[in-house]
Design an enzyme around this catalytic site. Structure first.
Site, PDB file in Angstrom:
ATOM      1  N   LYS A 112     -39.781  44.010 -35.066  1.00  0.00           N
ATOM      2  CA  LYS A 112     -41.016  43.210 -35.949  1.00  0.00           C
ATOM      3  C   LYS A 112     -41.862  42.991 -34.600  1.00  0.00           C
ATOM      4  O   LYS A 112     -43.344  43.020 -35.162  1.00  0.00           O
ATOM      5  CB  LYS A 112     -40.434  42.219 -36.498  1.00  0.00           C
ATOM      6  CG  LYS A 112     -39.447  42.353 -37.666  1.00  0.00           C
ATOM      7  CD  LYS A 112     -39.781  43.351 -38.885  1.00  0.00           C
ATOM      8  CE  LYS A 112     -39.153  43.328 -40.151  1.00  0.00           C
ATOM      9  NZ  LYS A 112     -37.751  43.636 -39.719  1.00  0.00           N
ATOM     10  N   ASP A 113     -41.769  42.541 -33.659  1.00  0.00           N
ATOM     11  CA  ASP A 113     -42.690  42.187 -32.483  1.00  0.00           C
ATOM     12  C   ASP A 113     -43.562  43.356 -32.114  1.00  0.00           C
ATOM     13  O   ASP A 113     -44.650  43.075 -31.879  1.00  0.00           O
ATOM     14  CB  ASP A 113     -41.842  41.991 -31.205  1.00  0.00           C
ATOM     15  CG  ASP A 113     -41.105  40.501 -31.202  1.00  0.00           C
ATOM     16  OD1 ASP A 113     -41.601  39.565 -31.721  1.00  0.00           O
ATOM     17  OD2 ASP A 113     -40.019  40.524 -30.709  1.00  0.00           O
TER      18      ASP A 113
END
Ligand SMILES: *Cc1c(COP(=O)(O)O)cnc(C)c1O
Length: 496
Positions: A112-113
């Protein structure tokens, strides 16, 4: 000419990229989709020489056409910097006959980063471009990873606030610790007594709630979404598939134009949809292989053409970020294979909401020919972690292992020799208990935090910064609420 975005449920709605990023979801409940997928304008030879940031610019400029070069480059530089523990940003490693694209080297050690480090910058730039005066309130439901990555991205970003809902008993201890220790004066985290789907539905309802929007506006707020339905999440995810292909070229693992497969551990269908967009941009991806855990609603959909969430139980697995029965981003694919027919798509989505299922036509099924699907049971997931570790010393996380199992099965069954890129979506440290127990059952009784040292020992890797951080951090958030109370909780937090 700007590339415009229309709603999957009403083609008459057309907005610019920055407007789509600001709104997150269309007012009619539909998702924004680009009117066409642009094609890459650089050669494979040129791509092979580019850095992650350069490729990010080449890809994103084609989707976010109302951003200036300077604006977009500033967003990219601010996102993909030393928050990542390697200058490669997304390294690719060859293990046991497959290429693992490691998407977990950012601030919160999950994929998700990759998108959430840039979304706050895209969003604040979009707000400026559209003369937004209101403070932006990011409202997000998380199955564990999005929440922390979003909070880390938005913490103390001026002009924004963020409220995250997560399922109280649906995330790992490390994930929960990461969230409840998050600093930042604009950050709130709430544990709900329900599963991820309830959290996501609750958030979606708030987005569609006109009354709430009015009250927010009166207070100088407006909602936006950091969920993977936001095209500001989707577009940055296309980048790493282009990057993966470029790196394989650079390392002479493939010839220019050679077809590859990608295998993606899937939940909300955002990551694999990004791969599908990369394919349409000109990256020679042959098969998009969708890997599910025991919540295999997508596997069944690809087998039968029926999406049916009602006749199955929600299962809590060791890959919680994929414990999802409503894969929101699938709507973008459905819309596309329906020939971009907004009415038809809207009707199918109504079926899902009202009856819990829908069925696509034979004609639409033909549009799925590039996709394959598989799933891994809990036993298969654990066995994959153990076997690959014993054979090579490489330790992968549970989500990645779901994809690795599906990849090995696909290779064995089809004898297809095209190279496979497996999206490696989390660091094993994030799911240390399940990972270590897969390697040896005697770890099952041990404390999750003690196991971190053990994982470090067996894998010969360093404890990631994100883990070192939470070891001594204070718990700053303890709010809980019932599913029915999510709106009231938001009203209280914002003083509405
Ligand atoms: C979110 C997540 C997934 C699922 O990705 P989608 O884009 O929702 O399909 C898989 N693995 C990990 C570790 C995740 O955090």
């Amino acid at each position: 000419m700007n590339l415009m975005y229309s709603s999957t449920r009403d083609a008459n709605i057309k907005v610019t990229a920055s407007e789509a990023i600001l709104k997150g979801l269309s007012d009619d409940g539909g998702l924004f989709v680009p009117e066409q997928i642009p094609t890459l304008s650089v050669s494979f030879a040129a791509l092979a020489q580019m850095s992650y940031q350069e490729i990010a610019y080449e890809v994103m400029k084609l989707f976010l056409t109302d951003f200036t070069e300077q604006e977009l480059k500033a967003c990219i530089q601010a996102a993909y910097d030393s928050k990542f523990d390697t200058t490669q940003i997304a390294p690719i490693v060859c293990v046991d006959g497959a290429y693992y694209l490691e998407l977990f080297h950012g601030a919160t050690i999950a994929f998700k980063d990759m998108a959430l480090s840039i979304l706050p910058h895209l969003l604040t730039t979009s707000a400026k471009k559209n003369q937004v005066q209101n403070e932006i309130v990011i409202l997000t439901a998380t199955s564990g990873d999005t929440g922390k990555a979003a909070m880390a991205g938005f913490a103390d970003v001026e002009g924004t606030r963020i409220i995250v809902f997560y399922p109280k008993n649906g995330v790992s201890r490390i994930q929960e610790m990461q969230m409840v220790t998050q600093k930042g004066k604009n950050v709130e985290v709430v544990a709900i007594h329900g599963n991820f789907d309830s959290a996501q539905s609750g958030v979606k309802e708030m987005f569609e709630n006109k009354e709430l929007a009015k009250d927010l506006n009166a207070r100088g707020y407006q909602f936006s979404s950091a969920n993977s339905i936001n095209i500001g999440r989707l577009v940055p995810q296309v980048v790493y598939y282009v990057y993966a292909y470029a790196k394989l070229l650079e390392q002479e693992q493939i010839q220019p134009g050679e077809g590859i497969h990608v295998v993606v551990p899937t939940g909300n269908f955002g990551n694999i949809l990004a791969a599908y967009y990369a394919k349409q941009m000109g990256i020679p991806i042959q098969k998009l292989i969708c890997a599910s855990n025991e919540n295999k609603v997508l596997f069944d959909f690809f087998q039968t053409g029926t999406y049916d969430k009602k006749s199955r139980e929600f299962v809590l697995t060791t890959s919680p970020s994929m414990d999802i029965l409503i894969s929101s981003n699938l709507e973008r694919l459905i819309y596309q294979i329906a020939g971009c027919d907004d009415k038809k798509n809207a009707e199918l989505m109504r079926g899902l909401k009202e009856e819990g299922s829908y069925q696509i036509t034979e004609e639409m099924k033909a549009g799925l020919r590039d996709f394959e699907a598989g799933y891994a049971t809990e036993e298969q997931t654990a066995a994959t972690i153990r076997e690959v570790y014993e054979k090579t010393g490489y330790v992968m996380d549970t989500h990645t292992a779901v994809a690795a199992h599906v990849c090995r099965e696909y290779q064995a069954e089809t004898k297809d020799t095209a190279k496979c890129v497996v999206a490696s979506t989390a660091s094993p440290y994030k799911f240390v208990k399940s990972v270590m127990t897969a390697i040896d059952e005697r770890y099952a009784e041990e404390d999750e935090f003690r196991l971190l040292e053990e994982l470090k020992r067996v894998s010969g890797t360093e404890l990631p910064g994100a883990v070192r951080e939470i070891l001594n951090a204070n718990v700053l958030h303890s709010l809980e609420c019932d599913v029915d109370n999510m709106e009231q909780t938001v009203r209280n937090l914002l003083d509405l």
